[in-house]
Design a protein around this motif. Structure first.
Motif, PDB file in Angstrom:
ATOM      1  N   ASP A 460      23.792 -62.756  25.666  1.00 19.33           N
ATOM      2  CA  ASP A 460      23.879 -64.169  26.004  1.00 19.33           C
ATOM      3  C   ASP A 460      22.929 -64.510  27.145  1.00 19.33           C
ATOM      4  O   ASP A 460      22.238 -65.541  27.119  1.00 19.33           O
ATOM      5  CB  ASP A 460      25.312 -64.527  26.377  1.00 19.33           C
ATOM      6  CG  ASP A 460      25.847 -63.671  27.528  1.00 19.33           C
ATOM      7  OD1 ASP A 460      25.439 -62.497  27.646  1.00 19.33           O
ATOM      8  OD2 ASP A 460      26.681 -64.175  28.303  1.00 19.33           O
ATOM      9  N   ARG A 463      19.285 -64.308  25.793  1.00 19.30           N
ATOM     10  CA  ARG A 463      18.887 -65.474  24.991  1.00 19.30           C
ATOM     11  C   ARG A 463      18.524 -66.664  25.885  1.00 19.30           C
ATOM     12  O   ARG A 463      17.604 -67.423  25.577  1.00 19.30           O
ATOM     13  CB  ARG A 463      20.020 -65.855  24.030  1.00 19.30           C
ATOM     14  CG  ARG A 463      20.101 -64.982  22.790  1.00 19.30           C
ATOM     15  CD  ARG A 463      21.026 -65.584  21.748  1.00 19.30           C
ATOM     16  NE  ARG A 463      22.408 -65.632  22.224  1.00 19.30           N
ATOM     17  CZ  ARG A 463      23.294 -64.663  22.036  1.00 19.30           C
ATOM     18  NH1 ARG A 463      22.944 -63.569  21.371  1.00 19.30           N
ATOM     19  NH2 ARG A 463      24.531 -64.779  22.493  1.00 19.30           N
ATOM     20  N   ALA A 464      19.257 -66.820  26.987  1.00 17.66           N
ATOM     21  CA  ALA A 464      18.981 -67.940  27.889  1.00 17.66           C
ATOM     22  C   ALA A 464      17.761 -67.684  28.765  1.00 17.66           C
ATOM     23  O   ALA A 464      17.111 -68.633  29.207  1.00 17.66           O
ATOM     24  CB  ALA A 464      20.199 -68.205  28.767  1.00 17.66           C
ATOM     25  N   ALA A 465      17.440 -66.411  28.999  1.00 18.39           N
ATOM     26  CA  ALA A 465      16.414 -66.089  29.996  1.00 18.39           C
ATOM     27  C   ALA A 465      15.030 -65.830  29.420  1.00 18.39           C
ATOM     28  O   ALA A 465      14.032 -66.014  30.129  1.00 18.39           O
ATOM     29  CB  ALA A 465      16.855 -64.865  30.799  1.00 18.39           C
TER      30      ALA A 465
END
Length: 821
Positions: A460, A463-465
């Motif tokens: 998670d 995916r955001a970074a």
């Protein structure tokens, strides 16, 4: 005996509105009426806290009358005018609401805008700030153009310096979670307008989500906030930064400096004659780097190249390790006090700065207890491999930029200010290039190993970074490339460039080296460590079995944390890679192929001594120890006291054996008076060199000390550096050998003097002419009698005893006739 019946608990107040007021007699009454009318039309209980900040008019009277008419209104008074920050601290401390709204007495933002802020807290934010600068905000009455422009500039300055990501920190309309607001304001120290920034910074540090909300806003005549107040806010923030340096931080950094000084105390005690015993010839080399850089800067010469060594071909300084990031700014020190002072200063200060940088990163991002962070930082900076390189390789010791680079990469992964953080990362990376490229490469490898492990464990987060991180790395590359393009072009394609340095197939660590103690460790011995390392400057592992066991125990105990798993993977992967292309099982003939073979012949990695990859383990182990120590220190439950004691003893048992002992120092040979007193000047003309016998090389580079001690006033052939060999430009240590230099070296180390006839004499004349020799010098040294006989036969005449050395003046073509100077 009277009994007091307990009072039933009153229902919690849902909303507290805090209004700071100073000389607001003219508009406080309408403001309170408007707030009360609006709040009465909403559901839920409320209170209105008015803080009189020592007003000289009727402000307190109006608030007191409102409180008498409505018990939900309260007055808090300050004995004197202390400023908005002080007033807000009093008001928020007195509040009882589940949520707290702070608003200015002029209601420049109408109270009805509270609904927008409430929506953000209901959506999960801990704070919502009204923003005049938000694109969707509506400014109904503008200030004067100059005042408005100055306000925008001031806000931008504050945003850039203090609270990135918030467009408008100074709008006085903020809704906060009550408990978090009271915690933040209790921690605040500013009395003036800067408290808005201080509170937002506190929320950021705690990881509490802050939303910026568009609002309606109208400029109110009589506003007490002027354009110059933004400068006052900046001044307050600067003072806050100065006060924010905790005594613990100063104590920790002081201890790091003290530890570094104690480590090098023997060197500092005798800078005139002290030589680090285990530095091989590297102290001579590094002092020469500092001296030649200072000379290049002082005379406006190219700092990337010199012919002072390896004359006349020269040395590609960018292809070596002169640490221009320090040697250039320390040029005044070198010119004023000499390169030995610079050498000692770089080692001592660089090690302390590296420890302080790791402390800053660990305390900022990983643990709360400062002493736990200090323990982890001490291990990261003073680990046995670091101390080994502290004998001779400051480029592997001075790593204070690596934690800064890691922190900036983590900010990029957060995705808030990708362009700004990318530019800064590019600048930081550029500076690290001029401190040390190989340590930077190893640090990048360690960061990659950690990122891969953590990304797989926390998909998670990955995916955001990944998008902002890649974008930021692209910005960093675009920033750094123009700055490093020419120096790196010179390094790889300029004069005396080379493409790789080969270290053979035995440069990896023995598995035993990971669990043994180093020669400089408190429980270690040179006899044991010498058998397992290339030399005393390359003891790249030697963490000791107690620390390895402790790291394993910490990993098992904290296995539930993704961070711990990723750190453990990074340390194990680095340790395995450091074993080299072939992993030899101790005490057996069993050999396995090592994963390093996948990197060994790749560009850049082909020049790396693979045993150094184990240095990546130092910060990984340091963070693991910091996490464990933080948990032990913060454990307050009585039932766990025995656990704390046992854990503390285990940490001590792991770290005490590898505490480094002071670096041993020996007396270095004096510079011959022929050189030190400038007597050489009579025999060496422009474009000529001094030829020491034997020529300086990686095994004996005292002639470099002659140069650095006298201001690099004459060139020498040979030397200790990395340079090209052959048509394929393979990197080697030292100058390409010549017949005469080989002869001098062999005799120096005990070989029999060969039959010297016309062929040898002709070869000597040829080599001396190539070196443009002005004079040949034999200083007092081992086998100097045999060397004298050799040179006498080669040149066909006896030498002269001048200034404590044997000297042969030469003609410009290398002939034995003494030139007329």
């Amino acid at each position: 005996m009277s009994v007091v019946e307990p009072r039933a608990a009153e229902p919690a107040v849902e909303l507290s509105v805090v209004v700071p007021a100073y000389n607001e007699e003219g508009r406080l009454g309408p403001t309170l009426d408007a707030v009360r009318t609006y709040l009465d039309g909403r559901s839920g209980s409320w209170e209105l806290v008015v803080v009189d900040d020592g007003s000289a008019d009727g402000t307190a009277r109006i608030a007191r009358e409102a409180a008498a008419a409505d018990p939900r209104v309260r007055l808090v008074s300050s004995p004197g005018n202390r400023g908005k920050g002080h007033a807000l601290r009093l008001g928020v401390a007195a509040s009882e609401g589940i949520r707290v709204l702070v608003t200015d007495a002029d209601l420049a933002t109408p109270i009805e805008e509270l609904d927008r802020l409430t929506q953000e807290l209901e959506a999960g934010h801990e704070a919502a700030v009204g923003s005049r600068a938000h694109p969707d905000s509506s400014v109904e009455v503008h200030q004067g153009r100059l005042r408005e422009w100055m306000g925008r500039m001031g806000n931008r300055l504050i945003r850039a310096v203090a609270v990135p990501g918030i467009r408008d920190t100074q709008c006085g309309f903020k809704l906060l979670d009550g408990d978090k607001a009271r915690e933040a304001f209790a921690d605040a120290r500013l009395d003036g307008w800067g408290i808005d920034v201080e509170i937002l910074q506190y929320f950021r540090r705690q990881g509490w989500a802050v939303a910026e909300v568009p609002v309606r806003w109208s400029h109110q005549e009589g506003s007490k906030v002027g354009p110059l107040d933004y400068l006052r806010v900046l001044a307050e923030l600067i003072r806050l930064k100065a006060r924010a340096v905790r005594r613990t931080d100063l104590a920790v950094c002081g201890l790091f400096v003290l530890a570094s000084v104690l480590l090098y105390k023997n060197l500092w005690a005798d800078l005139g004659h002290g030589y680090l015993r285990d530095s091989l010839q590297d102290q001579n080399q590094w002092e020469w780097f500092f001296a030649v850089t200072a000379d290049n800067i002082a005379h406006l010469h190219n700092p990337l190249f010199t012919t002072a060594q390896n004359f006349p071909a020269g040395v590609n300084l960018m292809g070596n390790t002169p640490m221009l990031g320090l040697s250039v700014p320390l040029t005044p020190v070198t010119l004023a006090f000499g390169p030995t002072v610079t050498w000692a200063l770089v080692l001592t200060g660089g090690l302390a700065a590296t420890a302080a940088a790791w402390y800053w990163l660990i305390a900022r991002r990983l643990v709360r207890n400062r002493w736990a962070a200090a323990l982890g930082a001490a291990l990261a900076a003073f680990a046995p491999p670091m101390i080994s390189h502290g004998n001779a390789h400051p480029n592997f010791l001075v790593l204070f930029m690596i934690p800064v680079i890691i922190d900036r990469a983590l900010r990029l992964a957060g995705g808030e200010h990708v362009v700004r953080d990318g530019v800064l990362l590019g600048l930081f990376a550029t500076y690290q290039v001029f401190l040390g490229e190989e340590p930077f490469l190893l640090a990048a490898l360690g960061m990659l190993l950690f990122a891969l492990a953590y990304g797989l464990l926390r998909r998670d987060v990955a995916r955001a970074a990944w998008r902002p991180l890649l974008k930021g790395l692209g910005v960093a590359a675009l920033t750094a490339l123009p700055l490093v393009a020419y120096p790196l072009g010179w390094q790889f394609f300029g004069a005396q460039s080379y493409h790789s340095v080969l270290h053979g197939n035995n440069a990896g660590n023995s598995p035993r080296a990971l669990v043994e103690f180093s020669g400089r460790a408190l429980f270690g011995s040179d006899a044991t460590a010498d058998k397992l390392a290339l030399n005393r400057t390359e003891q790249n592992a030697f963490y000791g079995w107690p620390l390895v066991a402790l790291a394993f125990a910490i990993t098992v105990r904290l296995w539930r944390h993704a961070l711990v798993k990723a750190l453990a993977f990074t340390a194990v992967a680095a340790a395995v890679l450091s074993l080299g292309q072939k992993i030899r099982i101790p005490y057996t003939d069993v050999v396995f192929p090592g994963p390093w073979r996948l990197l060994a012949h790749r560009p850049l990695f082909e020049s790396v001594i693979e045993g150094r990859v184990a240095m990546i383990c130092a910060p990984a182990l340091g963070v693991l120890v910091a996490l464990a120590a933080d948990g032990l220190i913060r454990t307050r439950v009585r039932a766990y006291r025995a656990y704390r004691v046992f854990g503390g003893l285990a940490v001590a048992a792991a770290l005490v054996p590898i505490v480094p002992t002071p670096m041993p120092v020996q007396t270095r040979p004096d510079v011959p008076a022929f050189i030190a007193d400038g007597l050489w000047k009579k025999y060496v003309g422009p474009g000529e060199s001094v030829v020491p016998v034997p020529l300086p090389d990686p095994g004996s580079a005292e002639a470099l000390h002659w140069q650095s001690a006298t201001g690099v006033r004459f060139p020498v052939p040979g030397g200790y550096f990395n340079g090209p060999y052959g048509t394929d430009r393979t990197g080697i240590y030292g100058a390409p050998p010549r017949y005469t230099s080989n002869l001098f070296r062999d005799v120096r180390y005990g070989a029999k003097i060969p039959e010297i006839g016309p062929n040898w004499q002709a070869q000597a004349r040829y080599d001396l002419a190539y070196w443009k020799a002005g004079v040949v010098v034999i200083p007092p040294e081992d086998n100097d009698a045999a060397l004298y006989v050799t040179v006498e036969k080669l040149l066909g005449r006896p030498g002269q005893r001048i200034g404590g050395a044997w000297v042969w003046p030469l003609g410009k073509d290398g002939s034995t006739a003494a030139p007329a100077h």
